[in-house]
Design an enzyme around this catalytic site. Structure first.
Site, short mmCIF file in Angstrom:
data_model
loop_
_atom_site.label_atom_id
_atom_site.label_comp_id
_atom_site.label_asym_id
_atom_site.label_seq_id
_atom_site.Cartn_x
_atom_site.Cartn_y
_atom_site.Cartn_z
CG ASP A 185 -10.87 30.61 112.76
OD1 ASP A 185 -11.43 30.72 111.61
OD2 ASP A 185 -9.85 29.74 112.60
CE1 TYR A 210 -11.88 24.81 104.05
CE2 TYR A 210 -10.18 26.05 103.40
CZ TYR A 210 -10.67 25.04 104.31
OH TYR A 210 -9.93 24.87 105.61
CE LYS A 211 -14.16 24.71 107.16
NZ LYS A 211 -13.19 25.22 108.23
C1 PLP Z 1 -11.64 24.78 108.41
C2 PLP Z 1 -10.97 25.37 109.51
C3 PLP Z 1 -9.64 25.41 109.50
C4 PLP Z 1 -8.78 24.90 108.44
O1 PLP Z 1 -7.60 25.38 108.31
P1 PLP Z 1 -6.71 25.27 106.93
O2 PLP Z 1 -5.43 26.03 107.12
O3 PLP Z 1 -7.66 26.15 105.65
O4 PLP Z 1 -6.88 23.67 106.69
C5 PLP Z 1 -8.88 26.19 110.44
N1 PLP Z 1 -9.71 26.57 111.56
C6 PLP Z 1 -10.99 26.52 111.56
C7 PLP Z 1 -11.86 27.13 112.84
C8 PLP Z 1 -11.82 25.83 110.83
O5 PLP Z 1 -13.15 25.77 110.69
#
Ligand code: PLP
Length: 398
Positions: A185, A210-211
């Site tokens: 991830d 979005y980050k």
């Molecule tokens: C930000 C983040 C998410 C968020 O998942 P969404 O489905 O976009 O809300 C999931 N996993 C990690 C490791 C993250 O940093």
């Protein structure tokens, strides 16, 4: 190098009195973002209407933008598609990975993983009536826990709490030798760290946009599949747009070739359009330079802050190469401090139980921002400016 980042800073739309240290949670918009989105709505959607799917190629946007992201993560063309949320893309990757393992049924992850990732794994296992097992160990114990009983290694490269960064190269290599399928991830990596999926022979990767990719709140996620799995990987959510011929409307499912099969339904065209101007900035700069500069900025923040607040506990690794682009401190009243910082124009965030996070994206943060933020933090701590009841009251989103 500074001149490059002086230029990129001008490309973002951030209030001039704000130091934005929360791009690790939600990147800011570029100045082109609203123009591009408005142009899409006014000149394409309003004029072409449904013809836009063909005439403005909306239908190809998930692949087209996937290819732009592929360049940032060391992946070949046509190995990445964009769409849905990261949680959904994670579910798909996990399912595909575990299905590729014929005998092994253990998914290995760690306590540094984001909760949604772990919940998704638990949910997947539930839907298989507990045929699989999720093993969660401490981040520092992952390498040792990798044995030939493990089917899938499922990790987030950078820990959302502490910023600790896994040695992705070493862990992936060990996994490969043991026949373990890897899923990385890249939520806190893409757009800020150099990544080379092809070189490391990673099997699957997912991430959000979005980050550090500044795609906007809830912008679509992405999924990568290594070419060698393109024919065999299966999608658990068999929507019509993952079909090889969606407009044949067949009653039987035939997956599209390659990563395209990971598409599910109609792509979010407006949201993907909002992501593109930021990705176009990356085509002009070297991600290694971004990493180098973000290390300089985080180091500067740590040094400045330590000089003036030696008691403040840094929970991020001291060594720059062992962390991502945010640094975190533990402070009992951290939530009130963060709220107070925000009131003073320094936007950062908080994670339970007592963690203050500060993210450093050189595309729009420079040394003078770092010094300013560190000085304001020091003042807030020194004069206990955070010690007010209204600052301690938690909002829903922290
Ligand atoms: C930000 C983040 C998410 C968020 O998942 P969404 O489905 O976009 O809300 C999931 N996993 C990690 C490791 C993250 O940093």
């Amino acid at each position: 190098m500074n001149s490059v980042f002086n230029k990129t800073k001008q490309l973002f739309d951030i209030p001039s009195d704000t130091v934005y240290l929360d791009g690790n949670s939600l990147g800011p918009p570029t100045k082109m973002t609203s123009e591009k989105v408005c142009a899409l709505i006014e000149r394409k959607w309003a004029k072409l209407l449904v013809k836009g799917w063909n005439e403005d190629n909306w239908i190809d946007k998930p692949k087209h933008v996937g290819n732009k992201i592929a360049k940032l993560i060391g992946a070949k063309d046509n190995t990445v598609v964009v769409g849905d949320t990261l949680s959904v893309k994670t579910y798909q990757a996990l399912y595909a990975a575990i299905k590729l393992q014929k005998k092994r049924n253990v998914i290995l992850s760690d306590t540094g993983n984001f909760q949604s990732d772990l919940y998704i794994a638990m949910g997947l296992i539930e839907s298989f009536n507990q045929k699989y097992e999720l093993k969660v160990v401490k981040p520092e114990d992952v390498a040792e826990a990798m044995t030939d009983e493990i089917g899938v290694l499922f990790l987030t490269e950078v820990d959302y709490r502490t910023g600790r960064k896994h040695d992705m190269s070493r862990l992936t290599e060990k996994a490969r030798k043991l026949g373990i399928i890897t899923i990385w991830d890249l939520a806190h990596s893409v757009g800020i760290l150099p990544i080379n999926l092809e070189l490391l022979q990673v099997d699957f990767a997912v991430g959000c946009t979005y980050k550090y990719l500044n795609g906007g709140p809830g912008s679509p996620a992405f999924i990568y599949i290594a070419p060698k799995h393109h024919n065999t990987a299966q999608n658990p959510i068999k929507g019509w747009l993952g079909h090889s011929s969606p407009f044949s409307f067949l009653n039987t499912y035939h997956p599209a070739p390659g990563v395209e099969k990971m598409q599910i339904g109609t792509p979010p065209v407006i949201a993907i359009t909002a992501l593109e101007p930021s990705l176009d900035i990356f085509s002009e700069i070297d991600i290694k330079a971004v990493r180098q500069k973000s290390i300089e900025l985080t180091d500067l923040f740590i040094i400045e802050t330590r000089k003036k607040n030696p008691m403040l506990e840094l929970i991020s690794p001291d060594k720059a190469e062992e962390r991502g682009a945010h640094v975190s401190y533990r402070f009992k009243n951290g939530y009130a401090v963060v709220r107070c910082l925000i009131n003073h124009g320094v936007i950062c965030d908080f994670r339970v139980p007592d963690i203050m996070r500060f993210g450093f994206n050189p595309l729009y943060i420079n040394e003078s921002d770092v010094r300013k933020a560190s000085n304001i933090l020091t003042k807030i701590l020194k004069y206990k400016k955070w010690d007010k009841p209204h600052l301690k009251q938690k909002l829903f989103v922290t």
